[in-house]
Design an enzyme around this catalytic site. Structure first.
Site, PDB file in Angstrom:
ATOM      1  N   SER A 164       8.546  41.603  66.124  1.00 16.55           N
ATOM      2  CA  SER A 164       9.586  41.545  65.104  1.00 16.55           C
ATOM      3  C   SER A 164       9.548  40.262  64.282  1.00 16.55           C
ATOM      4  CB  SER A 164      10.959  41.665  65.773  1.00 16.55           C
ATOM      5  OG  SER A 164      11.136  40.645  66.747  1.00 16.55           O
ATOM      6  N   PHE A 165       8.971  39.186  64.841  1.00 12.64           N
ATOM      7  CA  PHE A 165       8.954  37.960  64.045  1.00 12.64           C
ATOM      8  C   PHE A 165       7.615  37.229  64.090  1.00 12.64           C
ATOM      9  CE2 PHE A 165       9.833  36.172  68.199  1.00 12.64           C
ATOM     10  CZ  PHE A 165       9.293  34.914  68.179  1.00 12.64           C
ATOM     11  N   GLY A 166       6.572  37.861  64.636  1.00 12.16           N
ATOM     12  CA  GLY A 166       5.311  37.158  64.665  1.00 12.16           C
ATOM     13  C   GLY A 166       4.171  37.961  65.249  1.00 12.16           C
ATOM     14  N   VAL A 167       3.046  37.264  65.466  1.00  9.75           N
ATOM     15  CA  VAL A 167       1.818  37.867  65.975  1.00  9.75           C
ATOM     16  C   VAL A 167       1.743  37.660  67.482  1.00  9.75           C
ATOM     17  CG1 VAL A 167      -0.692  37.854  65.810  1.00  9.75           C
ATOM     18  CG2 VAL A 167       0.692  37.439  63.766  1.00  9.75           C
ATOM     19  N   ASP A 218      15.193  49.116  67.340  1.00  3.98           N
ATOM     20  CA  ASP A 218      13.826  49.322  66.863  1.00  3.98           C
ATOM     21  C   ASP A 218      12.991  50.051  67.915  1.00  3.98           C
ATOM     22  OD1 ASP A 218      11.847  49.195  64.939  1.00  3.98           O
ATOM     23  OD2 ASP A 218      11.154  47.205  65.529  1.00  3.98           O
ATOM     24  N   ILE A 227      -3.559  40.715  69.821  1.00  2.90           N
ATOM     25  CA  ILE A 227      -3.418  42.079  70.352  1.00  2.90           C
ATOM     26  C   ILE A 227      -2.320  42.883  69.666  1.00  2.90           C
ATOM     27  CG2 ILE A 227      -4.351  41.562  72.631  1.00  2.90           C
ATOM     28  CD1 ILE A 227      -1.519  41.206  73.659  1.00  2.90           C
ATOM     29  N   GLY A 228      -1.602  42.303  68.743  1.00  2.25           N
ATOM     30  CA  GLY A 228      -0.562  43.062  68.053  1.00  2.25           C
ATOM     31  C   GLY A 228       0.393  42.155  67.316  1.00  2.25           C
ATOM     32  N   SER A 229       1.536  42.722  66.915  1.00  3.74           N
ATOM     33  CA  SER A 229       2.555  41.956  66.209  1.00  3.74           C
ATOM     34  C   SER A 229       3.919  42.444  66.642  1.00  3.74           C
ATOM     35  CB  SER A 229       2.398  42.096  64.697  1.00  3.74           C
ATOM     36  OG  SER A 229       2.502  43.450  64.308  1.00  3.74           O
ATOM     37  N   LYS A 241       3.845  35.606  71.880  1.00  3.84           N
ATOM     38  CA  LYS A 241       4.233  35.957  70.516  1.00  3.84           C
ATOM     39  C   LYS A 241       4.540  34.665  69.752  1.00  3.84           C
ATOM     40  CE  LYS A 241       7.159  39.341  69.909  1.00  3.84           C
ATOM     41  NZ  LYS A 241       8.457  40.078  69.799  1.00  3.84           N
TER      42      LYS A 241
END
Length: 800
Positions: free
Chosen positions: A493-496, A618, A489-491, A511
């Site tokens: 700062s350090f993964g999917v 961020d 469903i997305g990504s 994540k």
């Protein structure tokens, strides 16, 4: 002999305390470098950095600045119901301006006092009465009043309220009051009675002051004084049935009475140099930038005045008169024409009775004095030895507790603690701060030890901090269909990020850190993983995504969050599948403003209520997620860092390198590598512009030919239109034209966004200001009345 000697020493310490208490603090009508004209809510101030310390005024009703006698320097000013007076530098002349509330092109002053040999100081104005003390004799002179003033009486402090004035007599330190309202002045003088006072400050119907033990005492109508310790407060300001006091410890302000308490959650986070009041308006000079912030207990509004830097005190020619040092950058603030004395910090007196003057201490022999001194030194030495032994034993206990793990428990959880921020280019973690304490603990399946730093207070930020669950890798793989693409469903700062369903039926977002054999990538993943756990395990707010748990097995690093059913704000604004959906729920101005307010509240919590504060680094629309009820939550703390505590540490962060997302990253942070909480403000400003325009942070502007399609920054596209009052041409057409009330709201959001993306961080509002503006904007969506100014003004309301 022992009983008579110790009080004598105490008396000298207490007198020293008297001398250090600031006397030039402000009340309803006491002099300062800025003042509030009550009937018009006009604020006037002495401007710094100019050849002359002239008066600049701002009318909050007309949103207009105007200058009074620009070629004349003043040392202090005070205001009444509809007029302002100022003592010229040197104290030989007193000028007053009437009808300040009715703005004219030229306001001519009236000189009501002129004497080159008898100089004035300590100006005091109530509603109509003007008083000042004479330098040298400290006797009082009053104008515009036919009331008899105390004769041959010297005062160390005077202040005027509505219909009365009061002062602290030098001869006996008693409060004496006078004025056209003898009932009020008599009642207040009787209320203070025989109390020995250091200072007095008048309001509409009450007066407050510090007594000789440093306690704040208030007398009069509707007065509610919170319990206060000796020397807890140093500066006081009074208005209509309210009192504000400034703390000695950090310069923060607390107000009480007439609804003024509602702002305490804001003013408690800001350090002020001084405070000043009119009948209904309170103003404070902020220490960090010498700007003026005002708030109104009656209608709960707050505004930052469009002034340059204000003088924190009068410019004096002889810096040798400054017994406690010179204010930083005095030469610049006074434009080379003098120095500003720093306010002395008073000490808490030893709580021992002052001996009666009629019972002097008997003389002491040198032998007896020497014996007592020897005994005192011996006692102090014994105290030091015992204290050292006790301290050493305590340290040993702590070391043993940490070494054996008894204090840490055996559960595999991340506790509510703060990670140590790595400085420089090293990847190792260290505790460089002498105030921090570190603990280490082992997890099953990993020999790595994570150093964590507790809060400065030494306790958790929450009384019962939630603890993140530890999952096995097989559990999370099963929950996501072995991390299938259809569950992606997305990504972050350090993964999917994958959608998953746990065995107990809970829907979660998982994540997974990207598995990479390269050490650098592994270390970056470790840092982001550690940051997310450390921050989210101790942060609990309805507008922050909640961390459910984590998994750490061999090289696998996974985080488990609450599932946000309606996805990221970015997708609703920019994803091709959603762009054409004109019926989308967020295609209303009220919903978009609500989402902006939700996100702002989450960031405000990070900046103002997390201990220590946290800078997200961020902020962007893809990190603002929407749950099943369309409540917005801030997510992804992989790049977050601890910020300086407000009022204690103004030094900005200098991380190893700037981090963030192109289009949202603060240009000041990117170019100078200096990080402050205003970097998050910039990112949120870009998000606000996205909500207004429906465009990406960086988008291609279509030209006449294909080659003319060049990337455009949303800030460069939006700000000129907002500045030129052409907001309508950049608004998102999918939402439609705003209604009358919505139009005011959208305009306020636009002006707020414009200030958020200011190139200089110091000129951006705080998150509290932004929350106040967005609350007001949301209220306006259902209101067809009201006008919005381009200035930054905000309405503070109760948080959810």
């Amino acid at each position: 002999m022992k009983r008579s000697t110790l009080p004598t020493v105490t008396f000298s310490v207490t007198v020293f305390f008297f001398l250090l208490l600031p006397l030039s603090t402000t009340a309803l009508g006491s002099s300062s470098t800025y003042a509030v004209v009550s009937n018009s809510n006009t604020v006037c101030a002495l401007i710094s950095g100019e050849p002359t310390q002239h008066i600049l005024c701002y009318n909050t009703r007309l949103n207009t600045n105007f200058t009074l006698n620009p070629g004349v320097s003043f040392s202090s000013i005070a205001a009444g119901d509809n007029f302002l007076c100022g003592i010229r530098s040197g104290g030989y002349s007193l000028l007053c301006w009437d009808n300040i509330g009715s703005y004219y092109e030229s306001l001519n002053p009236k000189r009501i006092y002129l004497n080159d040999t008898v100089l004035l100081e300590n100006l005091s104005i109530g509603d109509t009465q003007i008083c000042a003390t004479v330098n040298g004799t400290n006797t009082v002179k009053c104008w515009r009043s036919d009331v008899t003033t105390p004769e041959n009486e010297g005062f160390r402090s005077i202040s005027s309220g509505v219909g009365f004035s009061c002062g602290v007599a030098i001869r006996n330190q008693r409060v004496i009051c006078w004025g056209r309202d003898p009932v009020k002045s008599g009642r207040i003088q009787t209320g203070f009675g025989n109390m020995t006072m250091v200072s007095v400050y008048a309001g509409e119907s009450h007066a407050c002051g510090f007594n000789t033990t440093g306690n704040l005492i208030c007398i009069g109508n509707n007065v509610k004084v919170p319990l206060n310790l000796p020397n807890e407060y140093s500066k006081v300001s009074l208005g209509s049935n309210f009192t504000c006091a400034m703390r000695n410890s950090n310069g923060s302000v607390i107000c009480f009475g007439d609804g003024a308490e509602r702002f305490n959650n804001v003013t408690d986070k800001i350090s002020f140099e001084s405070i000043s009041s009119g009948l209904s308006l309170i103003c404070g000079l902020i220490s960090s930038n010498l700007s003026v912030m005002c708030w109104n207990p009656s209608n709960f509004s707050r505004i930052f005045l469009p002034f340059p830097e204000i003088l924190p005190g009068p410019c004096v020619v002889e810096s040798s008169l400054c017994s406690c040092g010179v204010f930083p950058q005095s030469d610049k603030l006074c434009s080379g024409s003098g120095s500003i004395c720093k306010t002395c910090l008073s000490q808490i007196p030893i709580p021992i009775p002052i001996p009666s003057p009629s019972l002097p201490s008997p003389p002491q022999s040198p032998v007896a004095t020497a014996e007592r001194s020897k005994a005192l030194r011996g006692g102090l030495l014994a105290f030091a030895i015992v204290g050292s032994v006790g301290g050493f034993a305590g340290m040993c206990s702590v070391v043993y507790c940490l070494w054996t793990g008894v204090c840490l428990g055996k559960k595999k959880v991340h506790n509510s603690v703060q990670p140590t921020i790595t400085r420089g280019g090293s990847n190792s973690r260290s505790n460089s701060s002498p105030l921090s304490r570190s603990i280490t603990f082992r997890r099953q399946g990993s020999m790595r030890m994570l150093s964590m730093r507790r809060q400065r207070s030494g306790t958790s930020s929450m009384k019962h901090a939630d603890k993140a669950e530890e999952f096995s890798f097989s559990e999370l793989a099963s929950a996501t269909g072995n991390f299938s693409l259809e569950n992606k469903i997305g990504s972050g700062s350090f993964g999917v990020v994958y959608r998953g369903k746990l065995d107990d039926g809970r829907e979660v977002a998982i994540k997974r850190g990207e598995v990479n054999a390269k050490m650098k990538k592994f270390q970056e993943k470790e840092t982001a993983f550690d940051s997310e756990i450390a921050f989210l395990s101790r942060l609990h707010h309805k507008h922050l995504v909640r961390l459910v748990g984590y998994c750490e097995e061999r090289e696998e690093r996974l985080l488990v969050y609450d599932y946000m059913k309606n996805g990221a704000l970015y997708d609703h604004l920019h994803d091709k599948k959603n762009v054409e959906k004109h019926s989308s729920l967020i295609n209303s101005w009220k919903m978009r403003i609500k989402i902006a307010l939700d996100a702002a509240r989450g960031i405000e919590y990070l900046h103002n209520y997390a201990v220590p504060p946290i800078i997200h680094r961020d902020i962007k629309s893809s990190n603002i997620l929407l749950d099943s009820n369309w409540v917005a939550r801030v997510s992804d703390f992989g790049l977050s860092l601890m910020g300086p505590e407000l009022g204690k540490d103004h030094h900005p962060h200098r991380p190893t390198k700037a981090a963030g997302t192109v289009g949202y990253i603060d240009p000041e942070y990117y170019s100078l590598n200096v990080l402050t909480d205003k970097s998050d403000v910039y990112g949120l400003g870009v998000v606000l512009l996205e909500l207004l325009t429906g465009k990406r942070a960086i988008f291609k502007n279509s030209g006449d030919v294909e080659e003319d399609c060049v990337p455009v920054h949303l800030v460069d596209y939006s700000v000129p239109a907002i500045t030129a009052d052409e907001l309508g041409r950049i608004l998102d057409q999918r939402v439609g034209s705003p209604e009358l009330g919505e139009g005011d709201a959208v305009e306020l959001v636009a002006y707020t966004a414009m200030h958020c993306v200011n190139a200089e961080g110091r000129n951006r509002p705080t998150m509290t200001d932004i929350v106040g503006n967005l609350e007001r904007a949301l209220d306006l969506c259902g209101d067809s009345h009201g006008s919005i100014s381009s200035g930054i003004c905000s309405i503070v309301s109760d948080r959810d």
